[in-house]
Write a protein that holds these residues in place. Structure first.
Motif, PDB file in Angstrom:
ATOM      1  N   THR A  95     -20.305   7.873   0.568  1.00  0.00           N
ATOM      2  CA  THR A  95     -19.866   7.115   1.735  1.00  0.00           C
ATOM      3  C   THR A  95     -19.157   5.833   1.320  1.00  0.00           C
ATOM      4  OG1 THR A  95     -21.767   7.986   2.972  1.00  0.00           O
ATOM      5  CG2 THR A  95     -20.617   6.106   3.922  1.00  0.00           C
ATOM      6  N   VAL A  96     -19.730   5.115   0.356  1.00  0.00           N
ATOM      7  CA  VAL A  96     -19.102   3.879  -0.127  1.00  0.00           C
ATOM      8  C   VAL A  96     -17.743   4.186  -0.741  1.00  0.00           C
ATOM      9  CG1 VAL A  96     -19.288   2.016  -1.817  1.00  0.00           C
ATOM     10  CG2 VAL A  96     -21.287   2.668  -0.453  1.00  0.00           C
ATOM     11  N   TRP A  97     -17.662   5.229  -1.556  1.00  0.00           N
ATOM     12  CA  TRP A  97     -16.385   5.595  -2.188  1.00  0.00           C
ATOM     13  C   TRP A  97     -15.326   5.917  -1.138  1.00  0.00           C
ATOM     14  CZ3 TRP A  97     -13.476  10.197  -2.387  1.00  0.00           C
ATOM     15  CH2 TRP A  97     -12.433  10.198  -3.331  1.00  0.00           C
ATOM     16  N   LEU A  98     -15.705   6.635  -0.096  1.00  0.00           N
ATOM     17  CA  LEU A  98     -14.751   7.018   0.934  1.00  0.00           C
ATOM     18  C   LEU A  98     -14.229   5.815   1.716  1.00  0.00           C
ATOM     19  CD1 LEU A  98     -16.633  10.187   2.191  1.00  0.00           C
ATOM     20  CD2 LEU A  98     -14.339  10.199   1.198  1.00  0.00           C
ATOM     21  N   LEU A  99     -15.089   4.851   1.999  1.00  0.00           N
ATOM     22  CA  LEU A  99     -14.698   3.707   2.825  1.00  0.00           C
ATOM     23  C   LEU A  99     -14.163   2.534   2.011  1.00  0.00           C
ATOM     24  CD1 LEU A  99     -17.619   3.647   5.436  1.00  0.00           C
ATOM     25  CD2 LEU A  99     -15.330   4.621   5.697  1.00  0.00           C
ATOM     26  N   TRP A 100     -14.225   2.603   0.700  1.00  0.00           N
ATOM     27  CA  TRP A 100     -13.854   1.465  -0.126  1.00  0.00           C
ATOM     28  C   TRP A 100     -12.408   0.996   0.069  1.00  0.00           C
ATOM     29  CZ3 TRP A 100     -17.280  -1.530  -2.255  1.00  0.00           C
ATOM     30  CH2 TRP A 100     -16.850  -2.531  -3.151  1.00  0.00           C
ATOM     31  N   PRO A 101     -11.433   1.860   0.343  1.00  0.00           N
ATOM     32  CA  PRO A 101     -10.058   1.365   0.523  1.00  0.00           C
ATOM     33  C   PRO A 101      -9.877   0.431   1.715  1.00  0.00           C
ATOM     34  CG  PRO A 101     -10.061   3.721   0.063  1.00  0.00           C
ATOM     35  CD  PRO A 101     -11.481   3.329   0.331  1.00  0.00           C
ATOM     36  N   LEU A 102     -10.818   0.388   2.645  1.00  0.00           N
ATOM     37  CA  LEU A 102     -10.694  -0.502   3.792  1.00  0.00           C
ATOM     38  C   LEU A 102     -10.762  -1.960   3.352  1.00  0.00           C
ATOM     39  CD1 LEU A 102     -13.062   1.321   6.308  1.00  0.00           C
ATOM     40  CD2 LEU A 102     -10.554   1.224   6.437  1.00  0.00           C
ATOM     41  N   ALA A 103     -10.148  -2.832   4.138  1.00  0.00           N
ATOM     42  CA  ALA A 103     -10.269  -4.266   3.887  1.00  0.00           C
ATOM     43  C   ALA A 103     -11.740  -4.659   3.993  1.00  0.00           C
ATOM     44  CB  ALA A 103      -9.442  -5.044   4.905  1.00  0.00           C
ATOM     45  N   PRO A 104     -12.212  -5.580   3.144  1.00  0.00           N
ATOM     46  CA  PRO A 104     -13.641  -5.933   3.134  1.00  0.00           C
ATOM     47  C   PRO A 104     -14.202  -6.293   4.503  1.00  0.00           C
ATOM     48  CG  PRO A 104     -12.553  -6.906   1.240  1.00  0.00           C
ATOM     49  CD  PRO A 104     -11.474  -6.299   2.079  1.00  0.00           C
ATOM     50  N   ARG A 105     -13.399  -6.967   5.343  1.00  0.00           N
ATOM     51  CA  ARG A 105     -13.924  -7.379   6.654  1.00  0.00           C
ATOM     52  C   ARG A 105     -14.236  -6.190   7.539  1.00  0.00           C
ATOM     53  NH1 ARG A 105      -8.571  -8.616   6.354  1.00  0.00           N
ATOM     54  NH2 ARG A 105      -7.149  -7.694   7.880  1.00  0.00           N
ATOM     55  N   TRP A 106     -13.632  -5.020   7.273  1.00  0.00           N
ATOM     56  CA  TRP A 106     -13.939  -3.797   8.022  1.00  0.00           C
ATOM     57  C   TRP A 106     -14.817  -2.850   7.224  1.00  0.00           C
ATOM     58  CZ3 TRP A 106     -13.273  -3.595  12.986  1.00  0.00           C
ATOM     59  CH2 TRP A 106     -12.270  -4.352  13.582  1.00  0.00           C
ATOM     60  N   ARG A 107     -14.694  -2.888   5.898  1.00  0.00           N
ATOM     61  CA  ARG A 107     -15.421  -1.949   5.042  1.00  0.00           C
ATOM     62  C   ARG A 107     -16.931  -2.034   5.268  1.00  0.00           C
ATOM     63  NH1 ARG A 107     -14.774  -3.908  -0.568  1.00  0.00           N
ATOM     64  NH2 ARG A 107     -12.645  -3.163  -0.350  1.00  0.00           N
ATOM     65  N   TRP A 108     -17.476  -3.248   5.186  1.00  0.00           N
ATOM     66  CA  TRP A 108     -18.924  -3.412   5.271  1.00  0.00           C
ATOM     67  C   TRP A 108     -19.430  -3.168   6.681  1.00  0.00           C
ATOM     68  CZ3 TRP A 108     -20.297  -2.817   0.657  1.00  0.00           C
ATOM     69  CH2 TRP A 108     -19.545  -3.354  -0.388  1.00  0.00           C
ATOM     70  N   LEU A 109     -18.593  -3.483   7.670  1.00  0.00           N
ATOM     71  CA  LEU A 109     -18.983  -3.227   9.056  1.00  0.00           C
ATOM     72  C   LEU A 109     -19.103  -1.727   9.319  1.00  0.00           C
ATOM     73  CD1 LEU A 109     -19.521  -4.187  11.949  1.00  0.00           C
ATOM     74  CD2 LEU A 109     -17.039  -4.241  12.308  1.00  0.00           C
ATOM     75  N   LEU A 110     -18.066  -0.982   8.929  1.00  0.00           N
ATOM     76  CA  LEU A 110     -18.114   0.461   9.150  1.00  0.00           C
ATOM     77  C   LEU A 110     -19.205   1.114   8.319  1.00  0.00           C
ATOM     78  CD1 LEU A 110     -14.348   1.466   9.399  1.00  0.00           C
ATOM     79  CD2 LEU A 110     -16.009   1.168  11.230  1.00  0.00           C
TER      80      LEU A 110
END
Length: 271
Positions: A95-110
């Motif tokens: 899950t972390v690998w899949l969402l990692w490309p997001l900007a940090p302000r959205w990555r941790w929220l999602l």
């Protein structure tokens, strides 16, 4: 991006953070006592009861091909708490690998919204999302969805529409080779699995949902459109529509979108 749009996004993000604690409680905290007893326990228990000994829809019923049961066999030898811990770590890492490309302000929220149901259910949806990302570069990865959930294994369709015949052939051949090797090891299990799948009734949880035939038609339309337009993010959307059973867990397939929206690397061997 205009100031108004940025302000609106900031408000939405703040609202989602405020809504996070009650949402996590509803999705995870209130069901903490049953953590792991859904799909994860069925995987761990598969060789203790026999892969297809339990009727479809019953607790711990195993729905996947013998190839997947054989793949996870070493893990099933672990004690249940160890298996659950390791399985949860693998799910979280994916899950972390899949969402990692997001900007940090959205990555941790999602991640805070996605991780609780992924871990609670313990199903393989995020691994299917990983296969969708990897499979567009390494077609043999499509063997995983084709030998587990079956219907979301739409990679060969993507390649065929794009006339990438070599990639389509690799995806199909890899699946066939894995299935053949598995069949040689346990031919009786494959017969039992076929009878299990063909004779499986529609679970009550699917009542009122669009039938699989309709969803497969929509999935094919989406994957064909995406292939023609070069929209790789259409792949997990089509896979979600094509899932054999629908539940909130199928949304985890959309975690593949951030990776698929990245500009694909150039493979010099394909030039």
């Amino acid at each position: 991006m205009g100031a108004t749009e940025r302000s609106l996004r900031d408000v939405c993000r703040a609202a989602l953070w405020l809504a996070l604690p009650p949402t996590v409680w509803i999705l995870f905290g209130s069901r903490l006592a049953s953590y792991g007893t859904d799909s994860a326990h069925a995987y761990w228990n598969v060789w203790r009861t026999g892969p297809y000994a339990l009727p479809p829809g019953s607790p711990d019923a195993f729905n996947y091909s013998p190839a997947f049961a054989q793949l996870i066999y070493p893990l099933t030898l672990l004690p249940w708490p160890v298996f659950l811990t390791l399985w949860s770590v693998l799910l979280m890492a994916a899950t972390v690998w899949l969402l990692w490309p997001l900007a940090p302000r959205w990555r941790w929220l999602l991640l805070a919204y996605v991780a609780p149901p992924v871990l609670l259910i313990g199903n393989i949806e995020v691994f299917l999302a990983v296969a969708a990302v990897v499979g567009l570069r390494l077609p043999s990865a499509w063997a995983f969805p084709l030998l587990t959930k079956i219907t979301p294994g739409l990679g060969p369709v993507w390649f065929a529409v794009r006339r990438e015949w070599r990639q389509a052939a690799v995806a199909v051949l890899a699946t066939a080779l894995v299935a053949a090797a598995s069949f040689v090891i346990s031919p009786g299990l494959w017969v039992a699995w076929w009878e299990f799948v063909v004779g499986a009734p529609t679970p009550p949880t699917q009542a009122g949902l669009p039938p699989l035939g309709l969803r497969l038609t929509l999935a094919l339309a989406v994957i064909i459109w995406g292939a023609l337009k070069g929209r790789r993010s259409a792949v997990p959307v089509a896979m979600m529509l094509a899932m054999p059973l629908w539940s909130s867990g199928v949304l985890a397939l959309l975690t593949a979108v951030p990776r698929l929206r990245q500009k694909p690397e150039v493979n010099l061997a394909d030039r």
